[in-house]
Design an enzyme around this catalytic site. Sequence first.
Site, mmCIF file in Angstrom:
data_model
loop_
_atom_site.group_PDB
_atom_site.id
_atom_site.type_symbol
_atom_site.label_atom_id
_atom_site.label_comp_id
_atom_site.label_asym_id
_atom_site.label_seq_id
_atom_site.Cartn_x
_atom_site.Cartn_y
_atom_site.Cartn_z
ATOM 1 N N GLY A 1 -5.011 0.433 -9.573
ATOM 2 C CA GLY A 1 -5.206 -0.827 -8.776
ATOM 3 C C GLY A 1 -3.839 -1.355 -8.399
ATOM 4 O O GLY A 1 -3.663 -2.037 -7.243
ATOM 5 N N THR A 2 -2.580 -1.686 -9.235
ATOM 6 C CA THR A 2 -1.649 -1.992 -9.156
ATOM 7 C C THR A 2 -0.744 -1.394 -7.941
ATOM 8 O O THR A 2 -0.225 -1.864 -7.183
ATOM 9 C CB THR A 2 -0.813 -2.306 -10.279
ATOM 10 O OG1 THR A 2 -1.373 -2.604 -11.555
ATOM 11 C CG2 THR A 2 0.533 -2.446 -10.007
ATOM 12 N N GLN B 1 -11.939 -6.257 -9.930
ATOM 13 C CA GLN B 1 -12.513 -6.552 -11.218
ATOM 14 C C GLN B 1 -14.112 -6.445 -10.574
ATOM 15 O O GLN B 1 -15.021 -6.663 -11.218
ATOM 16 C CB GLN B 1 -12.042 -8.087 -11.602
ATOM 17 C CG GLN B 1 -12.499 -8.352 -12.818
ATOM 18 C CD GLN B 1 -12.278 -7.425 -13.958
ATOM 19 O OE1 GLN B 1 -13.298 -6.672 -14.459
ATOM 20 N NE2 GLN B 1 -10.840 -7.191 -14.294
ATOM 21 N N SER C 1 -9.708 -0.229 -8.588
ATOM 22 C CA SER C 1 -9.334 0.743 -9.815
ATOM 23 C C SER C 1 -10.339 1.363 -10.617
ATOM 24 O O SER C 1 -11.456 0.691 -10.729
ATOM 25 C CB SER C 1 -8.465 -0.224 -10.713
ATOM 26 O OG SER C 1 -7.920 0.506 -11.587
ATOM 27 N N CYS D 1 -3.139 -8.826 -20.422
ATOM 28 C CA CYS D 1 -1.654 -8.747 -19.994
ATOM 29 C C CYS D 1 -0.838 -9.845 -20.734
ATOM 30 O O CYS D 1 -0.016 -9.817 -20.984
ATOM 31 C CB CYS D 1 -1.572 -8.691 -18.395
ATOM 32 S SG CYS D 1 -2.608 -7.893 -17.559
HETATM 33 C C1 PLP Z 1 -7.157 -4.600 -14.116
HETATM 34 C C2 PLP Z 1 -6.970 -5.190 -12.600
HETATM 35 C C3 PLP Z 1 -5.713 -4.904 -11.737
HETATM 36 C C4 PLP Z 1 -4.835 -3.806 -12.052
HETATM 37 O O1 PLP Z 1 -5.415 -2.532 -12.126
HETATM 38 P P1 PLP Z 1 -4.613 -1.429 -12.710
HETATM 39 O O2 PLP Z 1 -5.624 -0.133 -12.419
HETATM 40 O O3 PLP Z 1 -4.823 -1.647 -14.326
HETATM 41 O O4 PLP Z 1 -3.249 -1.245 -12.290
HETATM 42 C C5 PLP Z 1 -5.476 -5.646 -10.685
HETATM 43 N N1 PLP Z 1 -6.319 -6.807 -10.471
HETATM 44 C C6 PLP Z 1 -7.217 -7.091 -11.090
HETATM 45 C C7 PLP Z 1 -8.213 -8.356 -10.788
HETATM 46 C C8 PLP Z 1 -7.580 -6.502 -12.357
HETATM 47 O O5 PLP Z 1 -8.758 -7.001 -13.052
#
Ligand code: PLP
Length: 382
Positions: free
Chosen positions: A72-73, A177, A197, A317
């Site tokens: 997601g990042t 999310q 993600s 986090c």
């Molecule tokens: C978990 C999350 C991310 C990051 O996703 P990753 O795959 O862990 O990098 C970004 N935004 C939100 C809202 C998340 O819950």
Amino acid sequence: MGPLIYLDNNATTPVVPEVLGAMEPWLRGGFGNPSSGYRLGRAAAAAIDTARSQVAALAGCQSEELVFTSCGTESITTAIQSAVASQKRHIVTSAVEHSATLRLCEDLGAMGFEITRLPVDASGHLDLDELNAAIRPETALVSLLWANNETGVLWPLEKIADIVQKTKAILHIDAVQAFGKIPLRLEGLGVHFMSFSGHKLHAPKGVGALYINRRVPFTPFLRGTQENGRRGGTQNVASIVAFGKAAEIAAAHPLEPTLRDRLETSLLASIPGCSVNGDRANRLPNTINLSFEGVESEAALILLDERGVCCSAGSSCATGSGKPSHVLKAMGLTDARAKSSLRLSLSRLTTPEEITRTAEILPAVIEKLRAVSLADSPVAFS
Ligand SMILES: *Cc1c(COP(=O)(O)O)cnc(C)c1O
């Protein structure tokens, strides 16, 4: 101690057996490079195509508008970096974004971009008039969450898209999310970029996707030939297949709020000095964020862990940092109330028995911590 009760699904989710089964062949005999022209490679490319249409079906967009990423990042970073590649130097975002967006915007601010961070009210909502007023001709990008990972509060996606569509700014939505928990139809919505993600919906960690509207200008973040030149790097075939399968399963199993509501109602009734953080009406169906007067959530997490319950204090986090959650602070909570909050997040695997057990364990933990802090306090004996 009984079996583990996992209520931290907003941090990550378990990989379900069907997903593991779907990905496994691609880690064994099907190891070919999807860019290779012989059969072994073409089979891997075809598996990626299938996964792309499965994720596209859940997102309500065309397959060609989806690029697979490593998380997601990466999706968030790619969208934001692409949107700010223009000459325009202003970004609109919010005070309650995920750290991926927050930190990148801090860096862009240090590089000379002007960043407007929209505040939220006590229920975790934006003022849409304020959003409208914040967008200017020099605004390159509006980057906002759909669902908040800490509180589950859902922002009005269509209204936000309508506002931004009337301007020349690019709209990126962090839907990591919400994806798979709330129905989505990107076609015709007016969103330019949307981040997803896999590990938040029962695929493994380390795979994501980025929706790139076919009419938006795009600059790749990782250069190369893969993903039609939009994301370099040999694709993680097995994890992409897993993401596709997980998306297919999510589409067939909408998440119901029944168990979440049962747990929340029970906790509110049995624990005095307990209150909900965030708008209860517009919220993901799986998330509870509660504050417990006079309780340190970090201490509660330790006792809950001893009793087999996994949940989190604020965002995962932020765990261990000792700082109150930036999301709860932005909603106007005092440090004490923000530091007394727990997030419980369910999944479609959560059972009624687990909810019943949690509704017994959590009140006992809170009562114990309150008894200890009373005994510690000299005032209690005066
Ligand atoms: C978990 C999350 C991310 C990051 O996703 P990753 O795959 O862990 O990098 C970004 N935004 C939100 C809202 C998340 O819950």
